[in-house]
Each structure stands twice: as C-alpha cells, then as structure tokens.
Design a protein around this motif. Structure first.
Motif, PDB file in Angstrom:
ATOM      1  N   TYR A 175       0.790  -1.227   0.000  1.00 40.76           N
ATOM      2  CA  TYR A 175       0.000   0.000   0.000  1.00 40.76           C
ATOM      3  C   TYR A 175       0.828   1.286   0.000  1.00 40.76           C
ATOM      4  O   TYR A 175       0.263   2.372  -0.028  1.00 40.76           O
ATOM      5  CB  TYR A 175      -0.931   0.006   1.213  1.00 40.76           C
ATOM      6  N   GLY A 176       2.127   1.175   0.054  1.00 41.18           N
ATOM      7  CA  GLY A 176       2.963   2.363   0.077  1.00 41.18           C
ATOM      8  C   GLY A 176       3.535   2.627   1.458  1.00 41.18           C
ATOM      9  O   GLY A 176       2.928   2.281   2.478  1.00 41.18           O
ATOM     10  N   HIS A 177       4.683   3.249   1.493  1.00 40.18           N
ATOM     11  CA  HIS A 177       5.430   3.489   2.728  1.00 40.18           C
ATOM     12  C   HIS A 177       4.854   4.708   3.440  1.00 40.18           C
ATOM     13  O   HIS A 177       4.916   5.820   2.925  1.00 40.18           O
ATOM     14  CB  HIS A 177       6.902   3.712   2.394  1.00 40.18           C
ATOM     15  N   PRO A 178       4.279   4.539   4.640  1.00 38.61           N
ATOM     16  CA  PRO A 178       3.689   5.688   5.339  1.00 38.61           C
ATOM     17  C   PRO A 178       4.748   6.550   6.017  1.00 38.61           C
ATOM     18  O   PRO A 178       5.711   6.036   6.580  1.00 38.61           O
ATOM     19  CB  PRO A 178       2.781   5.021   6.372  1.00 38.61           C
ATOM     20  N   GLN A 179       4.518   7.844   5.989  1.00 35.56           N
ATOM     21  CA  GLN A 179       5.399   8.742   6.729  1.00 35.56           C
ATOM     22  C   GLN A 179       4.915   8.902   8.161  1.00 35.56           C
ATOM     23  O   GLN A 179       5.709   8.901   9.100  1.00 35.56           O
ATOM     24  CB  GLN A 179       5.463  10.118   6.058  1.00 35.56           C
ATOM     25  N   THR A 180       3.592   9.015   8.336  1.00 34.31           N
ATOM     26  CA  THR A 180       3.020   9.224   9.665  1.00 34.31           C
ATOM     27  C   THR A 180       2.158   8.029  10.048  1.00 34.31           C
ATOM     28  O   THR A 180       1.374   7.513   9.248  1.00 34.31           O
ATOM     29  CB  THR A 180       2.168  10.498   9.699  1.00 34.31           C
ATOM     30  N   ILE A 181       2.290   7.596  11.322  1.00 38.83           N
ATOM     31  CA  ILE A 181       1.588   6.410  11.814  1.00 38.83           C
ATOM     32  C   ILE A 181       1.029   6.692  13.198  1.00 38.83           C
ATOM     33  O   ILE A 181       1.743   7.208  14.068  1.00 38.83           O
ATOM     34  CB  ILE A 181       2.536   5.195  11.905  1.00 38.83           C
ATOM     35  N   ALA A 182      -0.236   6.337  13.415  1.00 40.20           N
ATOM     36  CA  ALA A 182      -0.818   6.358  14.754  1.00 40.20           C
ATOM     37  C   ALA A 182      -0.850   4.924  15.271  1.00 40.20           C
ATOM     38  O   ALA A 182      -1.431   4.045  14.632  1.00 40.20           O
ATOM     39  CB  ALA A 182      -2.224   6.936  14.721  1.00 40.20           C
ATOM     40  N   ASP A 183      -0.203   4.675  16.401  1.00 34.85           N
ATOM     41  CA  ASP A 183      -0.145   3.346  17.006  1.00 34.85           C
ATOM     42  C   ASP A 183      -1.094   3.332  18.195  1.00 34.85           C
ATOM     43  O   ASP A 183      -0.794   3.864  19.262  1.00 34.85           O
ATOM     44  CB  ASP A 183       1.292   3.045  17.440  1.00 34.85           C
ATOM     45  N   LEU A 184      -2.261   2.721  18.002  1.00 36.43           N
ATOM     46  CA  LEU A 184      -3.297   2.688  19.037  1.00 36.43           C
ATOM     47  C   LEU A 184      -3.043   1.537  19.997  1.00 36.43           C
ATOM     48  O   LEU A 184      -2.846   0.404  19.580  1.00 36.43           O
ATOM     49  CB  LEU A 184      -4.673   2.519  18.397  1.00 36.43           C
ATOM     50  N   GLY A 185      -3.083   1.832  21.286  1.00 31.08           N
ATOM     51  CA  GLY A 185      -2.751   0.815  22.285  1.00 31.08           C
ATOM     52  C   GLY A 185      -1.277   0.479  22.219  1.00 31.08           C
ATOM     53  O   GLY A 185      -0.886  -0.686  22.269  1.00 31.08           O
ATOM     54  N   CYS A 186      -0.448   1.513  22.161  1.00 26.94           N
ATOM     55  CA  CYS A 186       0.999   1.341  21.924  1.00 26.94           C
ATOM     56  C   CYS A 186       1.710   0.683  23.097  1.00 26.94           C
ATOM     57  O   CYS A 186       2.840   0.199  22.944  1.00 26.94           O
ATOM     58  CB  CYS A 186       1.645   2.677  21.596  1.00 26.94           C
ATOM     59  N   GLY A 187       1.078   0.668  24.276  1.00 27.31           N
ATOM     60  CA  GLY A 187       1.700   0.020  25.426  1.00 27.31           C
ATOM     61  C   GLY A 187       3.044   0.623  25.775  1.00 27.31           C
ATOM     62  O   GLY A 187       3.199   1.844  25.873  1.00 27.31           O
ATOM     63  N   THR A 188       4.041  -0.225  25.952  1.00 28.63           N
ATOM     64  CA  THR A 188       5.377   0.242  26.332  1.00 28.63           C
ATOM     65  C   THR A 188       6.240   0.590  25.125  1.00 28.63           C
ATOM     66  O   THR A 188       7.441   0.752  25.251  1.00 28.63           O
ATOM     67  CB  THR A 188       6.095  -0.819  27.182  1.00 28.63           C
ATOM     68  N   GLY A 189       5.616   0.691  23.949  1.00 29.45           N
ATOM     69  CA  GLY A 189       6.329   1.178  22.774  1.00 29.45           C
ATOM     70  C   GLY A 189       7.120   0.146  22.005  1.00 29.45           C
ATOM     71  O   GLY A 189       7.969   0.506  21.196  1.00 29.45           O
ATOM     72  N   SER A 190       6.841  -1.124  22.198  1.00 32.88           N
ATOM     73  CA  SER A 190       7.657  -2.161  21.562  1.00 32.88           C
ATOM     74  C   SER A 190       7.452  -2.259  20.051  1.00 32.88           C
ATOM     75  O   SER A 190       8.265  -2.862  19.358  1.00 32.88           O
ATOM     76  CB  SER A 190       7.372  -3.531  22.200  1.00 32.88           C
ATOM     77  N   ILE A 191       6.373  -1.668  19.540  1.00 37.42           N
ATOM     78  CA  ILE A 191       6.184  -1.540  18.093  1.00 37.42           C
ATOM     79  C   ILE A 191       6.520  -0.117  17.653  1.00 37.42           C
ATOM     80  O   ILE A 191       7.187   0.095  16.629  1.00 37.42           O
ATOM     81  CB  ILE A 191       4.745  -1.886  17.692  1.00 37.42           C
ATOM     82  N   ALA A 192       6.079   0.865  18.408  1.00 38.37           N
ATOM     83  CA  ALA A 192       6.290   2.268  18.034  1.00 38.37           C
ATOM     84  C   ALA A 192       7.770   2.631  17.939  1.00 38.37           C
ATOM     85  O   ALA A 192       8.191   3.342  17.021  1.00 38.37           O
ATOM     86  CB  ALA A 192       5.589   3.183  19.043  1.00 38.37           C
ATOM     87  N   LEU A 193       8.569   2.158  18.884  1.00 34.30           N
ATOM     88  CA  LEU A 193       9.992   2.510  18.885  1.00 34.30           C
ATOM     89  C   LEU A 193      10.729   1.982  17.661  1.00 34.30           C
ATOM     90  O   LEU A 193      11.447   2.746  16.996  1.00 34.30           O
ATOM     91  CB  LEU A 193      10.646   2.020  20.178  1.00 34.30           C
ATOM     92  N   PRO A 194      10.587   0.709  17.280  1.00 38.07           N
ATOM     93  CA  PRO A 194      11.239   0.247  16.051  1.00 38.07           C
ATOM     94  C   PRO A 194      10.770   0.998  14.809  1.00 38.07           C
ATOM     95  O   PRO A 194      11.562   1.257  13.896  1.00 38.07           O
ATOM     96  CB  PRO A 194      10.864  -1.238  15.985  1.00 38.07           C
ATOM     97  N   LEU A 195       9.484   1.365  14.763  1.00 39.34           N
ATOM     98  CA  LEU A 195       8.983   2.113  13.612  1.00 39.34           C
ATOM     99  C   LEU A 195       9.639   3.493  13.534  1.00 39.34           C
ATOM    100  O   LEU A 195       9.997   3.969  12.452  1.00 39.34           O
ATOM    101  CB  LEU A 195       7.463   2.249  13.692  1.00 39.34           C
ATOM    102  N   ALA A 196       9.807   4.132  14.686  1.00 33.80           N
ATOM    103  CA  ALA A 196      10.485   5.434  14.698  1.00 33.80           C
ATOM    104  C   ALA A 196      11.943   5.292  14.275  1.00 33.80           C
ATOM    105  O   ALA A 196      12.478   6.140  13.547  1.00 33.80           O
ATOM    106  CB  ALA A 196      10.386   6.063  16.080  1.00 33.80           C
ATOM    107  N   LYS A 197      12.581   4.219  14.703  1.00 35.06           N
ATOM    108  CA  LYS A 197      13.971   3.983  14.313  1.00 35.06           C
ATOM    109  C   LYS A 197      14.096   3.766  12.809  1.00 35.06           C
ATOM    110  O   LYS A 197      15.144   4.046  12.216  1.00 35.06           O
ATOM    111  CB  LYS A 197      14.536   2.779  15.070  1.00 35.06           C
ATOM    112  N   GLN A 198      13.008   3.272  12.181  1.00 33.96           N
ATOM    113  CA  GLN A 198      13.003   3.076  10.742  1.00 33.96           C
ATOM    114  C   GLN A 198      12.757   4.376   9.983  1.00 33.96           C
ATOM    115  O   GLN A 198      12.850   4.406   8.755  1.00 33.96           O
ATOM    116  CB  GLN A 198      11.937   2.049  10.353  1.00 33.96           C
ATOM    117  N   GLY A 199      12.430   5.451  10.714  1.00 33.81           N
ATOM    118  CA  GLY A 199      12.248   6.742  10.063  1.00 33.81           C
ATOM    119  C   GLY A 199      10.828   7.259  10.019  1.00 33.81           C
ATOM    120  O   GLY A 199      10.583   8.332   9.463  1.00 33.81           O
TER     121      GLY A 199
END
Length: 264
Positions: A34-58
């Motif tokens: 579907y294409g590479h997103p620039q902005t992402i909302a992570d709902l129920g992000c918890g302790t950031g175990s998905i959000a942090l790697p995504l931020a590290k990816q840019g």
C-alpha cells in the motif's frame, strides 16, 4: 477498557516472548502493498515495543495509549534509545494518553495500526464500531488501518489450556482464564509475585528481600471476522482484507490471530 497500572512495570519482562519481529514484518508487507507511510498512529501502543522500532526506521509515530503507566515505561525506553542515538535523526515519537475509541491528532495520518490484540479489549459492539470510526476519521485519503485480533478459536484455546505458570527466581505468576461462551468473552486473572530488593542494595533473603503480590484482571471479547469486516465497510473503508496468523494469506476457520487491513 483495561487500565494497566503497576503491571506496566513488569509488562516487558513477562511478555518478552511476544512476536514483535513478526508484527513488524507483517507491517513491512503492508507497506510494500500500500505504500510506505510517513506518519503512523499506534493505538494501544503500550510500552512502545512496536512504536519505537517504527520510529527507528524513520516513521513519525504517534503512540497512543489509555494507560499513564504504560506510557511512562515507553517514554523511558525512548529516552534510552535517544541517548544511544538509535533514532539517527530520522524518526520521531509523540506519546499521547488517549482512548482508542476517542483519540485525535493535529493532522490525519498515512496509517493507523493497533497490534497485540488491543481491539479485543473492547467488550461491546458499539465500542468496536466507535474505534473503527475514529480510525477512519484519523486517516488521510487512501490511508490504511492495520490491526489484529484474537479469534473466538484463540479464546477457546486459552480456556482449555489454562492455568499458565511462570516460576523464576525473582518473579512468578499464576494465570487463570474463565470463558463466557455466550458472549465469547474471557477474563484473565493474574497473580504476580515480584521480588523487591532490600533497601541496602544487596540481594537475598538474608539481606531483607521480600516479594510483593500484584493482582491483575483483564477481559477480552472476540467477534466473528465476518461481523468485523461488515463494520469496517459500514464506517466507509473501501477495501477490507483479512489475513491469518502473521501470514499474507486469507484467514481460515483455524486462524487464531487475524489481521485486518482496511484502506480508506
């Protein structure tokens, strides 16, 4: 919705075997499609175990969770990552304490994600419908909503296989589950025993260590995959696909964790 309080500070330790790498790989498959997103909302992000790697990816990530304590742990992990220069000036995370049924951002995003079966914590049909509407409203045109859920089969499996135990030197738990078959709703009861070091910094019973007891109760409900697809289409999503168990193939009757990908 469940509110993680003291449990937030033990969450990463007790959930260290969760398949975070597989969740991230599934998202990569979505980006290819579907294409590479620039902005992402992570709902129920918890302790950031998905959000942090995504931020590290840019990616620019909005980590949204209703638990102040889970977000406190996530922020601490983010600060440690920043101190180690792991973001390399590419990605960014904004942490927000909001409910996944009623969240708002200053801008619409390219992708909304909600992983680790967060949607199962919505115990009434109208809560699910509201969460879907919020996700739709928060997306840009042609944006995608990606989330996973436990199927009824998975909740039945939990009920059949419980109780679960962990017994390590410094932490232990007893986890039981009770299933309401009519509603397909399960209550998980966890009793956690965690070692508290003595104030003198030394370890061992002879130095005054003791264990504290923590009680946690979490309820989840599973809905039919066909019903969830109908609700996604009803709020306006143009395309809704459902995959099974981390594989880019349609969900089946034996699927235990289903992944929905809905395009606005």
């Amino acid at each position: 919705m469940v509110a993680y309080n003291q449990f937030a500070y033990y969450y990463d330790r007790l959930m260290e075997d969760m398949p975070y790498a597989e969740w991230l790989e599934f998202l990569q498959q979505c980006w290819k499609q579907y294409g590479h997103p620039q902005t992402i909302a992570d709902l129920g992000c918890g302790t950031g175990s998905i959000a942090l790697p995504l931020a590290k990816q840019g990616h620019e990530v909005y980590g949204i969770d209703s638990s102040e304590d889970m977000l406190a742990v996530a922020q601490q992990k983010a600060q440690e990552a920043e101190a180690q220069h792991l973001f390399q000036g590419k990605g960014r995370i904004t942490w927000l304490q909001q409910d996944l049924r009623d969240w708002s951002l200053p801008v619409q995003v390219d992708a909304v994600i909600s992983l680790c079966d967060c949607m199962n914590y919505l115990l009434e049909e109208e809560d699910v419908q509201q969460a879907f509407r919020q996700a739709y409203n928060g997306l840009k045109a042609e944006g995608i909503f990606v989330f996973d859920v436990h199927t009824p089969l998975q909740l039945e499996s939990y009920a059949e296989e419980q109780p679960f135990f962990l017994n390590e030197d410094d932490i232990a738990y007893i986890w039981t589950s009770e299933l309401d078959e009519e509603r397909c709703e399960i209550e998980h009861s966890l009793t956690i025993f965690s070692q508290v070091p003595a104030s003198n910094g030394k370890s061992g019973y002879e130095h005054g260590d003791f264990f504290q007891r923590l009680e946690e109760y979490h309820s989840q409900r599973a809905y039919s995959l066909a019903w969830m697809k109908q609700q996604l289409l009803a709020v306006g999503f143009n395309e809704v696909l459902c995959y099974g168990d981390f594989v880019w193939k349609p969900a089946t009757d034996s699927t235990q964790r289903a992944f929905f990908v809905a395009r606005k």
